[in-house]
Scaffold this active site. Structure first.
Site, PDB file in Angstrom:
ATOM      1  N   THR A 120      33.028  63.786-104.895  1.00  0.00           N
ATOM      2  CA  THR A 120      34.308  63.906-105.578  1.00  0.00           C
ATOM      3  C   THR A 120      34.382  62.807-106.626  1.00  0.00           C
ATOM      4  OG1 THR A 120      36.694  63.863-105.287  1.00  0.00           O
ATOM      5  CG2 THR A 120      35.442  62.574-103.718  1.00  0.00           C
TER       6      THR A 120
ATOM      7  N   GLU B 109      38.282  65.426 -99.727  1.00  0.00           N
ATOM      8  CA  GLU B 109      38.240  64.584 -98.521  1.00  0.00           C
ATOM      9  C   GLU B 109      38.948  65.216 -97.330  1.00  0.00           C
ATOM     10  OE1 GLU B 109      38.785  63.538-101.573  1.00  0.00           O
ATOM     11  OE2 GLU B 109      38.177  61.467-101.899  1.00  0.00           O
TER      12      GLU B 109
ATOM     13  N   LYS C  62      56.233  55.060-115.047  1.00  0.00           N
ATOM     14  CA  LYS C  62      57.227  54.076-114.601  1.00  0.00           C
ATOM     15  C   LYS C  62      58.106  53.698-115.771  1.00  0.00           C
ATOM     16  CE  LYS C  62      55.224  52.258-110.485  1.00  0.00           C
ATOM     17  NZ  LYS C  62      54.115  51.451-110.034  1.00  0.00           N
TER      18      LYS C  62
ATOM     19  N   TRP D  51      60.481  55.669-111.109  1.00  0.00           N
ATOM     20  CA  TRP D  51      59.382  56.621-111.253  1.00  0.00           C
ATOM     21  C   TRP D  51      59.848  57.958-111.794  1.00  0.00           C
ATOM     22  CZ3 TRP D  51      55.960  56.118-106.228  1.00  0.00           C
ATOM     23  CH2 TRP D  51      55.370  54.842-106.230  1.00  0.00           C
TER      24      TRP D  51
HETATM   25  P1  AMP Z   1      39.880  67.374-105.406  1.00  0.00           P
HETATM   26  O1  AMP Z   1      39.334  66.495-104.355  1.00  0.00           O
HETATM   27  O2  AMP Z   1      39.067  67.394-106.648  1.00  0.00           O
HETATM   28  O3  AMP Z   1      40.150  68.735-104.898  1.00  0.00           O
HETATM   29  O4  AMP Z   1      41.269  66.785-105.870  1.00  0.00           O
HETATM   30  C1  AMP Z   1      42.302  66.553-104.958  1.00  0.00           C
HETATM   31  C2  AMP Z   1      43.551  66.176-105.701  1.00  0.00           C
HETATM   32  O5  AMP Z   1      44.055  67.286-106.439  1.00  0.00           O
HETATM   33  C3  AMP Z   1      44.692  65.779-104.806  1.00  0.00           C
HETATM   34  O6  AMP Z   1      44.587  64.454-104.351  1.00  0.00           O
HETATM   35  C4  AMP Z   1      45.885  65.996-105.721  1.00  0.00           C
HETATM   36  O7  AMP Z   1      46.048  64.915-106.620  1.00  0.00           O
HETATM   37  C5  AMP Z   1      45.471  67.207-106.514  1.00  0.00           C
HETATM   38  N1  AMP Z   1      46.069  68.412-105.930  1.00  0.00           N
HETATM   39  C6  AMP Z   1      45.523  69.289-105.084  1.00  0.00           C
HETATM   40  N2  AMP Z   1      46.377  70.292-104.812  1.00  0.00           N
HETATM   41  C7  AMP Z   1      47.513  70.025-105.489  1.00  0.00           C
HETATM   42  C8  AMP Z   1      48.785  70.669-105.619  1.00  0.00           C
HETATM   43  N3  AMP Z   1      49.056  71.828-105.021  1.00  0.00           N
HETATM   44  N4  AMP Z   1      49.709  70.080-106.388  1.00  0.00           N
HETATM   45  C9  AMP Z   1      49.466  68.918-107.031  1.00  0.00           C
HETATM   46  N5  AMP Z   1      48.289  68.265-106.965  1.00  0.00           N
HETATM   47  C10 AMP Z   1      47.322  68.814-106.197  1.00  0.00           C
END
Ligand code: AMP
Length: 544
Positions: A185, A331, A441, A446
């Site tokens: 990742t 993760e 911010k 926020w």
């Molecule tokens: P990845 O490991 O590349 O799948 O990225 C994971 C990240 O994607 C998460 O920590 C979030 O920041 C973002 N993410 C996943 N699903 C969502 C969702 N439904 N809404 C907003 N952010 C999301």
């Protein structure tokens, strides 16, 4: 006292044996580069996985050795999922959209011994090969007649290897905690980190994904995972569908092609489809332009990035498709939360339901979450208090491959820090407000960029929108709205900014709008705020 129950190991091998015996006839349909629309069954897939395991064992691979793939979603990649992991090797799915330096870093860090790749990645593999000293065997995923001209020494053909192998391979009995798959990742800084799944975590995640309030899969379903098999294992669908006995439809390289997605949904009777919002924007645009619809499709699971309400509305109002908004990460295997409404919400007004639907939902059994402030104190579940989101569970990582434990930084209670900022309401619905690094911010308070993006996407003339924080002399940071207009119609900035009035607090309304032709995306199809900030680094807010 020990219970008197069988201690069968929770291994992917058990999924394979079960599905071969009980759902062997269920179809797996794939778009392929060399064989058009390809049809097979779970029984045939697993038979070929056994041949593959025989081949890999013959190449001298030892338990735990890594086999890399650079491949789209199709039956051959599915065969690799089982043939590699069930033989005791580790399937390393590599994202071909990453930068070359990251690809080289990842494959060297993983010490992959075999690389299996789709023919369309031949130029990429040729360009990288002399930087990949650990790879001993290159296998191209096609038949002999479809191998592109190449300069790769010792390249072997997947179909030829399988043709010459026996299917009498005797599967080993594996320890359920042994590693099954590896997926890197990319953070916004530093090198990519390897998430190392185990057989046990994968089986439990597959169980969790089948449940009614998560993906709700059954033998009556036909599932189209439009999320790549190199991104968090296509959200676990290659494991969950064989458990449920659901038919699998795989789009090959045609991931964001609205026409192909529509034609697969129509011809195969797809009932459930999963993907990131960008993919659904492509499908909805195609349906809008062609005047077509998707009668078989009952639900879409949308995750990976916040799903704008406009996507949910268009699916539901125009096509009768329910959207399940989901959150997860590489993760977390990735299932974290899914939004399905509670019975007590049946009588809510449309507006009240919409407010809930944009949240990322509740956790299934197997995952738990909490939000904490800067000093680690748990924040109330009142739907208002923000905090860093932490998770723990059967399918959440407790560290990264070949990294010391500090990199994953679990807290004293063993909770994993997600890097997301969220609220949780009294009914347990979690709402992501930002990545920690993207939060705006303003004057110490926020502002949620995601919420502003969702609202902007609801404007009929906006094709895509992103919000970033830019420097402000008085407020430290203020939101800037970046918009790709739909069909090049000129939209007045004022009209767009007025769109937010009454929908968010006045001080949340962006200070300005920048129109662009396209917004940069990451290798996993999300808006790349890092690149966008870089692109707009010389931008200054108008005074005021
Ligand atoms: P990845 O490991 O590349 O799948 O990225 C994971 C990240 O994607 C998460 O920590 C979030 O920041 C973002 N993410 C996943 N699903 C969502 C969702 N439904 N809404 C907003 N952010 C999301």
């Amino acid at each position: 006292m020990r219970g008197r129950m069988m201690a069968l190991p929770l291994t992917i091998n058990e999924i394979m044996h079960y599905a071969a015996r009980h759902h062997g006839e269920v179809e797996v349909v794939s778009v392929t580069g060399d064989e058009g629309l390809h049809r097979t069954t779970y029984a045939q897939v697993f038979e070929r996985s056994a041949r593959l395991a025989e081949v890999l064992t013959g190449l001298g691979l030892q338990r735990g050795d890594r086999v890399a793939t650079l491949a789209w979603n199709d039956h051959r990649h599915l065969e690799l999922y089982y043939g590699v992991s069930c033989a005791g090797f580790v399937l390393h799915t590599v994202n071909p959209r990453l930068f070359a330096e990251h690809l080289v870093y990842i494959m060297n860090h993983a010490e992959d011994r075999v690389l299996c790749f789709d023919p369309i990645f031949m130029p990429l593999v040729e360009a990288l090969a002399d930087k990949l000293p650990t790879i001993e065997h290159y296998v191209v995923l096609c038949g002999a007649a479809s191998i592109p001209a190449n300069k790769l020494p010792g390249l072997v053909c997947y179909e030829t290897l399988l043709d010459n192998a026996s299917a009498d391979y005797s599967w080993p009995t594996l320890d359920e905690s042994s590693a099954s798959a590896l997926c890197y990742t990319s953070g916004t800084t530093g090198n990519p980190k390897g998430v190392l799944y185990s057989h046990r975590s994968t089986v439990l995640h597959a169980y969790g994904s089948v449940m009614p309030d998560t993906m709700g899969l059954s033998k009556r379903d036909t599932v189209l995972p439009v999320v790549p098999m190199f991104h968090a294992n296509a959200w676990g669908m290659p494991y969950a569908c064989p458990i449920a006995g659901a038919k699998l439809v795989m789009p090959g390289p045609k991931m964001a092609d609205g026409e192909t997605l529509h034609s697969l949904i129509e011809s195969e009777g797809v009932t459930a489809a999963l993907g990131v919002p960008t993919v659904w924007l492509a499908l909805l645009a195609y349906l809008r332009d062609s005047g077509k619809t998707v009668p078989s499709l009952e639900r879409t699971v949308v995750g990976g990035a916040a799903c704008p309400l406009s996507i949910m509305r268009e699916f539901e109002d125009k096509h009768g498709v329910t959207t399940r908004h989901a959150w997860g990460m590489t993760e977390t295997s990735p299932l974290g939360t899914v939004n399905t409404l509670l019975q007590s919400m049946d009588n809510l007004s449309d507006r009240e339901r919409d407010e809930i639907r944009v949240k990322q939902g509740r956790v299934p059994f197997g995952v738990d979450l909490k939000i904490v402030n800067d000093v680690g104190e748990e924040q109330p579940w009142d739907g208002e208090s923000f905090g860093d989101l932490k998770v723990r569970g059967y399918w959440v990582c407790d560290g990264y491959f070949k990294q010391d434990d500090s990199v994953a930084s679990l807290d004293a209670g063993g909770w994993f820090s997600t890097g997301d900022v969220a609220t949780i309401d009294t009914a347990g619905f979690m709402k992501i407000t930002d990545r920690t690094k993207d939060v705006i911010k303003s004057g110490g308070e926020w502002i949620s960029s995601i919420e502003l993006e969702n609202l902007a996407m609801g404007h009929p003339d906006v094709a895509e929108a992103a919000v970033i924080g830019v420097e402000h002399p008085k407020w430290t940071e203020r939101p800037l709205l970046v918009v790709v207009p739909r069909e090049a119609r000129a939209i007045a900035k004022r009209e767009l900014l007025d769109w937010f009035k009454g929908k968010v607090a006045d001080w949340w309304i962006p200070n300005d709008v920048v129109f662009v032709e396209s917004i940069p995306h990451t290798a996993t199809g999300k808006v790349s705020k890092l690149s966008l900030r870089e692109q707009l680094k010389d931008y200054r807010l108008p005074p005021g």
